[in-house]
Design a protein around this motif. Structure first.
Motif, PDB file in Angstrom:
ATOM      1  N   GLU A 285       5.271  76.881  -3.558  1.00 27.47           N
ATOM      2  CA  GLU A 285       4.363  76.948  -4.709  1.00 27.47           C
ATOM      3  C   GLU A 285       4.457  75.701  -5.572  1.00 27.47           C
ATOM      4  OE1 GLU A 285       3.003  79.988  -8.309  1.00 27.47           O
ATOM      5  OE2 GLU A 285       4.969  80.245  -7.362  1.00 27.47           O
ATOM      6  N   THR A 286       3.327  75.034  -5.736  1.00 30.12           N
ATOM      7  CA  THR A 286       3.213  73.899  -6.656  1.00 30.12           C
ATOM      8  C   THR A 286       1.969  74.085  -7.505  1.00 30.12           C
ATOM      9  OG1 THR A 286       1.918  72.547  -5.112  1.00 30.12           O
ATOM     10  CG2 THR A 286       4.323  72.328  -5.006  1.00 30.12           C
ATOM     11  N   ALA A 287       1.865  73.255  -8.542  1.00 29.47           N
ATOM     12  CA  ALA A 287       0.687  73.260  -9.409  1.00 29.47           C
ATOM     13  C   ALA A 287       0.492  71.846  -9.939  1.00 29.47           C
ATOM     14  CB  ALA A 287       0.856  74.256 -10.558  1.00 29.47           C
ATOM     15  N   PRO A 288      -0.750  71.468 -10.270  1.00 30.13           N
ATOM     16  CA  PRO A 288      -0.990  70.125 -10.819  1.00 30.13           C
ATOM     17  C   PRO A 288      -0.373  69.987 -12.205  1.00 30.13           C
ATOM     18  CG  PRO A 288      -3.008  71.430 -10.839  1.00 30.13           C
ATOM     19  CD  PRO A 288      -1.998  72.232 -10.095  1.00 30.13           C
ATOM     20  N   GLU A 289       0.539  69.024 -12.351  1.00 32.39           N
ATOM     21  CA  GLU A 289       1.236  68.788 -13.621  1.00 32.39           C
ATOM     22  C   GLU A 289       0.603  67.621 -14.354  1.00 32.39           C
ATOM     23  OE1 GLU A 289       4.643  67.148 -16.187  1.00 32.39           O
ATOM     24  OE2 GLU A 289       3.335  66.190 -14.704  1.00 32.39           O
ATOM     25  N   GLY A 290       0.413  67.771 -15.670  1.00 31.63           N
ATOM     26  CA  GLY A 290      -0.097  66.685 -16.491  1.00 31.63           C
ATOM     27  C   GLY A 290      -1.599  66.753 -16.686  1.00 31.63           C
ATOM     28  N   PRO A 291      -2.135  65.706 -17.314  1.00 29.14           N
ATOM     29  CA  PRO A 291      -1.433  64.509 -17.783  1.00 29.14           C
ATOM     30  C   PRO A 291      -0.625  64.765 -19.056  1.00 29.14           C
ATOM     31  CG  PRO A 291      -3.724  64.400 -18.447  1.00 29.14           C
ATOM     32  CD  PRO A 291      -3.586  65.641 -17.607  1.00 29.14           C
ATOM     33  N   PHE A 292       0.424  63.934 -19.236  1.00 30.03           N
ATOM     34  CA  PHE A 292       1.228  63.948 -20.448  1.00 30.03           C
ATOM     35  C   PHE A 292       1.572  62.518 -20.835  1.00 30.03           C
ATOM     36  CE2 PHE A 292       2.164  68.265 -18.925  1.00 30.03           C
ATOM     37  CZ  PHE A 292       1.924  68.983 -20.092  1.00 30.03           C
ATOM     38  N   GLY A 293       1.727  62.286 -22.143  1.00 29.84           N
ATOM     39  CA  GLY A 293       2.179  60.998 -22.613  1.00 29.84           C
ATOM     40  C   GLY A 293       3.592  60.739 -22.143  1.00 29.84           C
ATOM     41  N   ASP A 294       3.854  59.521 -21.634  1.00 29.09           N
ATOM     42  CA  ASP A 294       5.148  59.234 -21.041  1.00 29.09           C
ATOM     43  C   ASP A 294       5.842  58.097 -21.776  1.00 29.09           C
ATOM     44  OD1 ASP A 294       6.424  60.415 -18.451  1.00 29.09           O
ATOM     45  OD2 ASP A 294       6.970  58.295 -18.444  1.00 29.09           O
ATOM     46  N   HIS A 295       7.067  57.769 -21.331  1.00 30.37           N
ATOM     47  CA  HIS A 295       7.870  56.743 -22.001  1.00 30.37           C
ATOM     48  C   HIS A 295       7.265  55.350 -21.860  1.00 30.37           C
ATOM     49  CE1 HIS A 295       9.139  56.319 -17.837  1.00 30.37           C
ATOM     50  NE2 HIS A 295       9.669  55.149 -18.143  1.00 30.37           N
ATOM     51  N   THR A 296       6.304  55.196 -20.967  1.00 28.04           N
ATOM     52  CA  THR A 296       5.644  53.903 -20.793  1.00 28.04           C
ATOM     53  C   THR A 296       4.630  53.618 -21.891  1.00 28.04           C
ATOM     54  OG1 THR A 296       3.921  54.879 -19.423  1.00 28.04           O
ATOM     55  CG2 THR A 296       5.899  54.066 -18.289  1.00 28.04           C
TER      56      THR A 296
END
Length: 494
Positions: A285-296
């Motif tokens: 089982e997986t799911a689409p993660e994000g988008p999220f603001g990242d350290h970049t």
């Protein structure tokens, strides 16, 4: 070795910080969606205190518990989390380096002098409790009851940002704590009983997940929220794969880690945490993660990651929820990285003795650029150091630019670095470019996902076969004249 008290849990650290005038209680309502991020970052940029939000809400709906933020927003508080004053961090780094590779004992006197090291080793042995503070309340397995932030306007939804994710490999026994991995991985809340765990392929949690996938069995996972400072920092440290963060936290804390059996999964969990989430990750089982603001400073791409289904939530009677924000530096992870830079230097010097100092500029995402000061003695030495850093130390595999300077250059001073590059570096001779090397796939500048180039710049004085020209002499005043000048200027109030 420690000059500060042992902090057995998060609230002990908060009591200490408040006594130092380093904790602020905020009674004004603050929205968990986006608004809290602005308050956190403003406090961090002012080197402000730990924040306790007592009136957090999500678009008008009040949170059920206080929210703690900006815990490690200053280097001094990161050091305090280790039980140290800031000036004691370098010596502690030397101690950790010696603990990893102790020298042979030479006689009884030398053996007795190793007592702090022996005590630290004993502190890695966890103590198992039958009754844990974090299990005072068995709550419904409902993630919507937690005051989870949505940090940035473009984020996909609520994001747990300070989770200590606890895993073990398939085939191990739950009592084998030395085989556990603790990692701080992003955790996206999907709904009341599901979240997504974003662990990258090279991290310990992902390696454990692959072992469970090969067996075709669901993987037990626990997430500690609001752990004690030593556990939090151990989970964030780039420790060797053979070192368990759970046991190593005892060294950092200066006291044994206390654990307890989880309610619904075969794992031990930190007994002194504020909240623990328990659950299972199905191998398929997986799911689409994000988008999220990242350290970049950018939003990351949407990608599939494993789903954790919550089987239980336990917490203290009056729990605190710990959160943070990740974004373009300065942010809390980059502040932690500054202290870890100092802790790591003795370990680096043990591997590469000619390194005298090293700086990972926080503005360069804390690891993508390194400025290395060396004691140069022979031609080609700067290039050898670059290759050693990239090849010998796993944490530098994503460092895409290394600048090497001499001992008379301050590696933390951009003006000094620029002068060295302008006067000691020839682009045709002193620049080394590698291609097809490992890179964080979040680096959008990389032409291929997971693969990129490396840039090495030798900004050292050229000696021997490195140059056919006579090298210039650095200008310097007589120190006695400089001291005299300082006296004269003090006399005129300047």
């Amino acid at each position: 070795m420690r000059t500060l008290p042992v902090f057995p849990d998060l609230r002990a650290f908060l009591v200490w910080a408040e006594a130092q005038g380093d904790l602020a209680r905020l009674e004004s309502p603050v929205d968990l969606r986006h608004e809290m991020t602005a308050v956190q970052l403003a406090a961090l940029r002012r080197k402000g205190p730990i924040l306790r939000f007592d009136a957090a809400h999500r678009q008008g709906k009040a949170a059920r518990m206080p929210v703690i933020a900006n815990l490690f927003g200053t280097p001094a508080r990161v050091a305090a989390g280790l039980g140290l004053e800031p000036g004691e961090v370098p010596a502690f780094g030397e101690f950790l380096a010696a603990l990893r590779s102790p020298a042979p004992v030479e006689g009884m006197r030398d053996a007795l002098s190793r007592w702090p090291m022996l005590k630290a080793a004993l502190a890695t042995r966890a103590r198992v409790l039958r009754r844990a503070p974090v299990q005072e309340v068995d709550a419904p397995p409902d993630l919507t009851l937690l005051p989870v932030q949505t940090p940035w306007p473009g984020d996909a939804g609520p994001l747990i940002t300070w989770p200590v994710v606890i895993t073990r490999p398939e085939g191990s026994d739950p009592a084998q704590l030395a085989r556990y991995n603790l990692g701080v991985y992003r955790a996206q809340v999907l709904d009341a009983d599901r979240l997504i765990l974003r662990w990258l392929a090279h991290r310990g949690g992902a390696a454990h997940h692959r072992s469970w996938m090969r067996s075709g069995q669901p993987m037990p996972v626990a997430i500690a929220l609001g752990a004690d400072p030593a556990t939090l920092l151990a989970a964030a440290l780039p420790l060797p794969e053979t070192v368990s963060e759970l046991t190593f936290s005892g060294v950092l804390r200066g006291a044994r880690t206390e654990v307890a059996p989880a309610r619904t999964v075969p794992l031990m969990v930190p007994a002194q945490a504020e909240i623990v989430l328990e659950g299972w990750v199905d191998p398929a089982e997986t799911a689409p993660e994000g988008p999220f603001g990242d350290h970049t400073g950018y939003y990351n791409a949407v990608e599939p990651f494993p789903v954790m289904r919550i089987s239980a939530i336990t917490h203290r009677r009056d729990p605190l929820y710990l959160t943070t924000v990740t974004g373009r530096p300065p942010d809390e992870p980059s502040v932690i990285g500054e202290v870890f830079n100092t802790l790591a230097l003795p370990v680096i010097r043990a591997q590469i003795p000619e390194v005298t100092d090293l700086w990972l500029p926080p503005a360069a995402c804390s690891y993508r650029m390194a400025v290395v000061q060396i004691d140069k003695r022979y031609p080609g030495q700067a290039r050898r150091v670059m290759l050693a850093l990239w090849g010998m130390l796993a944490q530098f595999s994503y460092t895409k630019t290394i600048v090497v300077v001499d001992r008379d250059i301050n590696p933390r001073d951009w003006d000094d670095i620029a002068w060295a590059m302008a006067t000691r570096m020839d682009p045709a001779r002193d620049v080394m470019i590698l291609d097809g090397t490992p890179m964080d796939y979040l680096d959008f500048a990389s032409p291929r996902e997971g693969l990129a180039g490396k840039l090495g710049i030798d900004a050292t004085t050229k000696i021997g076969a490195e140059t056919s020209r006579e090298w210039g002499q650095v200008m310097a005043l007589d120190p006695a004249h400089e001291a005299r000048a300082a006296d004269i200027l003090r006399g005129i109030g300047r």
